[in-house]
Enzyme design. Structure first.
Site, PDB file in Angstrom:
ATOM      1  N   ASP A  82       0.773  -1.280  -0.032  1.00 11.31           N
ATOM      2  CA  ASP A  82       0.067   0.003   0.162  1.00 11.31           C
ATOM      3  C   ASP A  82       0.968   1.190   0.085  1.00 11.31           C
ATOM      4  OD1 ASP A  82      -2.192   1.868   0.459  1.00 11.31           O
ATOM      5  OD2 ASP A  82      -3.099   0.161   1.403  1.00 11.31           O
ATOM      6  N   GLU A 111      -6.183   3.597  -6.133  1.00 12.12           N
ATOM      7  CA  GLU A 111      -7.601   3.709  -5.292  1.00 12.12           C
ATOM      8  C   GLU A 111      -8.171   4.983  -5.991  1.00 12.12           C
ATOM      9  OE1 GLU A 111      -9.645   4.687  -1.023  1.00 12.12           O
ATOM     10  OE2 GLU A 111      -7.767   5.661  -1.750  1.00 12.12           O
ATOM     11  N   HIS A 169     -11.192  -2.511   3.776  1.00 14.03           N
ATOM     12  CA  HIS A 169     -11.054  -2.015   4.973  1.00 14.03           C
ATOM     13  C   HIS A 169     -11.673  -0.576   5.450  1.00 14.03           C
ATOM     14  CE1 HIS A 169      -7.969   0.207   2.854  1.00 14.03           C
ATOM     15  NE2 HIS A 169      -7.879   0.914   3.670  1.00 14.03           N
ATOM     16  N   ASP A 170     -12.415  -0.001   4.321  1.00 10.81           N
ATOM     17  CA  ASP A 170     -12.832   1.216   4.256  1.00 10.81           C
ATOM     18  C   ASP A 170     -14.561   1.120   4.270  1.00 10.81           C
ATOM     19  OD1 ASP A 170     -10.641   2.662   4.603  1.00 10.81           O
ATOM     20  OD2 ASP A 170     -10.427   2.896   2.458  1.00 10.81           O
ATOM     21  N   ASP A 210      -2.754   4.831  -2.696  1.00  9.27           N
ATOM     22  CA  ASP A 210      -3.732   5.241  -1.846  1.00  9.27           C
ATOM     23  C   ASP A 210      -4.285   6.731  -2.651  1.00  9.27           C
ATOM     24  OD1 ASP A 210      -5.177   5.275   0.593  1.00  9.27           O
ATOM     25  OD2 ASP A 210      -4.395   7.125   1.167  1.00  9.27           O
TER      26      ASP A 210
HETATM   27  C1  NOJ Z   1      -7.760   5.497   1.628  1.00  9.77           C
HETATM   28  C2  NOJ Z   1      -7.538   4.377   2.792  1.00  9.77           C
HETATM   29  O1  NOJ Z   1      -8.133   3.279   2.101  1.00  9.77           O
HETATM   30  C3  NOJ Z   1      -8.159   4.801   3.909  1.00  9.77           C
HETATM   31  O2  NOJ Z   1      -8.072   3.432   4.922  1.00  9.77           O
HETATM   32  C4  NOJ Z   1      -7.390   6.131   4.772  1.00  9.77           C
HETATM   33  O3  NOJ Z   1      -7.974   6.563   5.739  1.00  9.77           O
HETATM   34  C5  NOJ Z   1      -7.531   7.084   3.483  1.00  9.77           C
HETATM   35  N1  NOJ Z   1      -7.261   6.783   2.234  1.00  9.77           N
HETATM   36  C6  NOJ Z   1      -6.551   8.076   4.016  1.00  9.77           C
HETATM   37  O4  NOJ Z   1      -5.073   7.613   3.709  1.00  9.77           O
END
Ligand code: NOJ
Ligand code: CA
Length: 534
Positions: A100, A266, A329-330, A202
């Protein structure tokens, strides 16, 4: 048949949220050595690559997405030796390792930011987004932080504002500064040289902002209850068109290495599907896989999903390879969004049979659901700042066996275990012929065995009732039909046009295989079937 396609097209990616996968030293937090112990399990699932959430040195304000040294390992997670052992073990098991990479922001504790903040004339000052106050003495413009409030923080040290798309402890880097680019590309080289097989990058769409820092317009589609961040459209704070030049350079860097190093973006808050596919690059020279989150964003409904799959297949540039994500994870876990274990099984069949690379989320192969977390127990800064947005529920420990703490740790884990973990865990499900874990392994194995499933074409198979989504995959003369009953009723599908007989290769019930007549196919509640046509 000789496989000439790159691994990131034919393979299955599996996301490991490292804090919650396996604790090896009894502190209740997962770590790299723990993950290494579990590599045989991952290889046994039949997956091809692991994407590991950030483990770099970090004050952990956003659980590792706030990095204070890109080339060091956070001691909670281990050491560089642990990392090297993990890569060697994964590679020995034919698993690729994807890191990541978090280029949009550092931690406010990163030495670059510490230096930038100290003096207006610091050589590092321009590495971040400093700005004079607006005319009223407030923030320079109306941009919002995704994690709540203004995206600007006033710093009394030098009396200017700095930009932070996320927490104020995550200041945004200024990628227009050549020094930033050079330093960050060096950190990518550091990991590529250590043998990693690619990056998930990210918030790739946020790296460059509007040059003139113009206000963001109001979002007329905003509804009460949405994240307040969505009250604006992010035309100026995100998605600056010149980000594509930068992504091309990132891709060039990866392509300069041997092997097929993958660039995954992402791509989340994007305004349109056309914008989203633009992250492949005009000449397919940007992301190999801009993450497609639409199965997460849209309702869990056969016709909604069918319509999206068709729209996506239409809008993909020629040669661009599709990909699918059900959970991460989000976002809330698919078992929770789909509503039942039977539907979670159906969802895995969908994910692993659509055309394109699937990304699985750890624990989804067990049907893990969200774990409710009381407000006072919340750990995620997003949930603490914006009620209802917490991501702890989908980040809870992996369930390995029925020993205390599910074999994840020897002490109370940092987040609670899923209710019912005593039956849901890997050891219990491994012994069960019809568990979702058994289904997951069978799906991955079938996908690997049949080129039709990993590289074949896609076509919708129109049928009734509307609760069914069916499609054909085809390759080299082989045709495979996938029929998914989203509804809770048994039903009958008319498939006479497809031929006389077919062969059931897999049912989500795991209780039928073999030849069937094709005049009609009967499905049980939430049943999914994979049928090879004669
Ligand atoms: C996306 C990530 O998947 C998330 O978990 C994170 O809080 C934010 N970007 C900030 O890096
Ligand atoms: Ca640990």
């Amino acid at each position: 048949m000789h496989n000439i396609q790159p691994w990131w097209k034919t393979g299955v990616i599996y996301e490991v949220y490292v804090r919650s996968f396996q604790d090896s030293n009894g502190d209740g937090i997962g770590d790299l050595a723990g993950l290494t112990q579990r590599v045989p399990y991952l290889a046994g699932l039949g997956i091809d690559a692991i994407w590991i959430s950030p483990f770099y040195q970090s004050p952990m304000r956003d659980f590792g997405y706030d990095i204070s040294d890109y080339c060091a390992i956070e001691p909670i997670f281990g050491t560089l030796d642990d990392f090297d052992r993990l890569v060697a073990t994964a590679h020995a098991h034919s698993l690729k390792v994807i890191l990541d990479f978090v280029p949009n922001h550092t931690s406010d504790q990163h030495p670059w930011f510490v230096a930038a903040r100290a003096r207006r004339d610091s050589p590092k000052r321009d590495w971040y987004g400093w700005h004079e106050p607006g005319e009223d003495g407030g923030p320079p413009n109306n941009w919002l932080s995704i994690f709540g409030g203004s995206a600007w923080e006033y710093d009394t040290c030098t009396n200017q504002y700095y930009l932070h798309t996320f927490l104020k402890e995550q200041p945004d880097l200024n990628w227009r500064n050549p020094g930033v680019k050079a330093a960050m590309f060096d950190t990518m080289r550091f990991w590529l040289d250590r043998g990693v097989d690619g990056f998930r990058v990210d918030v790739i769409y946020a790296l460059l902002k509007d040059d003139f820092f113009r206000d963001d317009p109001t979002n007329l589609k905003f509804r009460p209850g949405d994240n307040p961040y969505e009250s604006l459209r992010h035309d100026n704070s995100l998605e600056s068109p010149d980000v594509h030049d930068l992504l091309r350079e990132m891709r060039e860097l990866l392509d300069s290495y041997d092997g097929e190093r993958v660039l995954i973006g992402e791509t989340f808050h994007l305004s349109t599907l056309e914008r989203f596919v633009s992250y492949y690059g005009k000449n397919l020279d940007e992301c190999h896989l801009p993450f497609n989150f639409q199965l997460i964003m849209r309702a869990w409904d056969a016709q909604t999903i069918r319509a999206f799959v068709e729209e996506y297949e239409q809008v993909l540039p020629i040669g661009a390879w599709p990909n699918w994500v059900l959970s991460n994870h989000d976002q809330h876990r698919i078992a929770t969004r789909a509503g039942s274990l039977a539907q979670a099984k159906l969802a895995q069949m969908l994910l692993l049979t659509l055309r394109g690379t699937p990304t699985c989320y750890y624990g989804d192969e067990l049907g893990m659901s969200n774990v409710p977390i009381a407000l006072e127990d919340e750990r995620d800064p997003f949930g603490i700042r914006v009620p209802g947005q917490g991501r702890d529920p989908e980040r809870t420990p992996m369930l390995w066996d029925s020993t205390p703490y599910a074999g994840f740790s020897t002490v109370k884990p940092w987040l609670p275990l899923t209710d019912g973990w005593q039956d849901l865990n890997v050891a219990a499900q491994q012994a069960e012929a019809t568990s979702i874990l058994t289904l997951f392994r069978a799906l991955v194995a079938l996908r690997r065995a049949l080129p039709t499933l990993h590289i074949g074409s896609y076509a919708t198979f129109a049928c009734t009732p509307s609760s069914v989504f069916a499609y054909l995959r085809e390759h080299g003369g082989e045709r495979v039909l996938i029929v998914l009953q989203f509804g809770a009723e048994p039903c009958v599908i008319d498939t006479a046009v497809l031929g006389v007989r077919g062969e059931v290769l897999l049912s989500t019930y795991l209780d039928r295989i073999g030849s069937i007549p094709l005049d009609q196919i009967q499905l049980r509640a939430h049943e999914g079937l994979i049928v090879r046509l004669a």
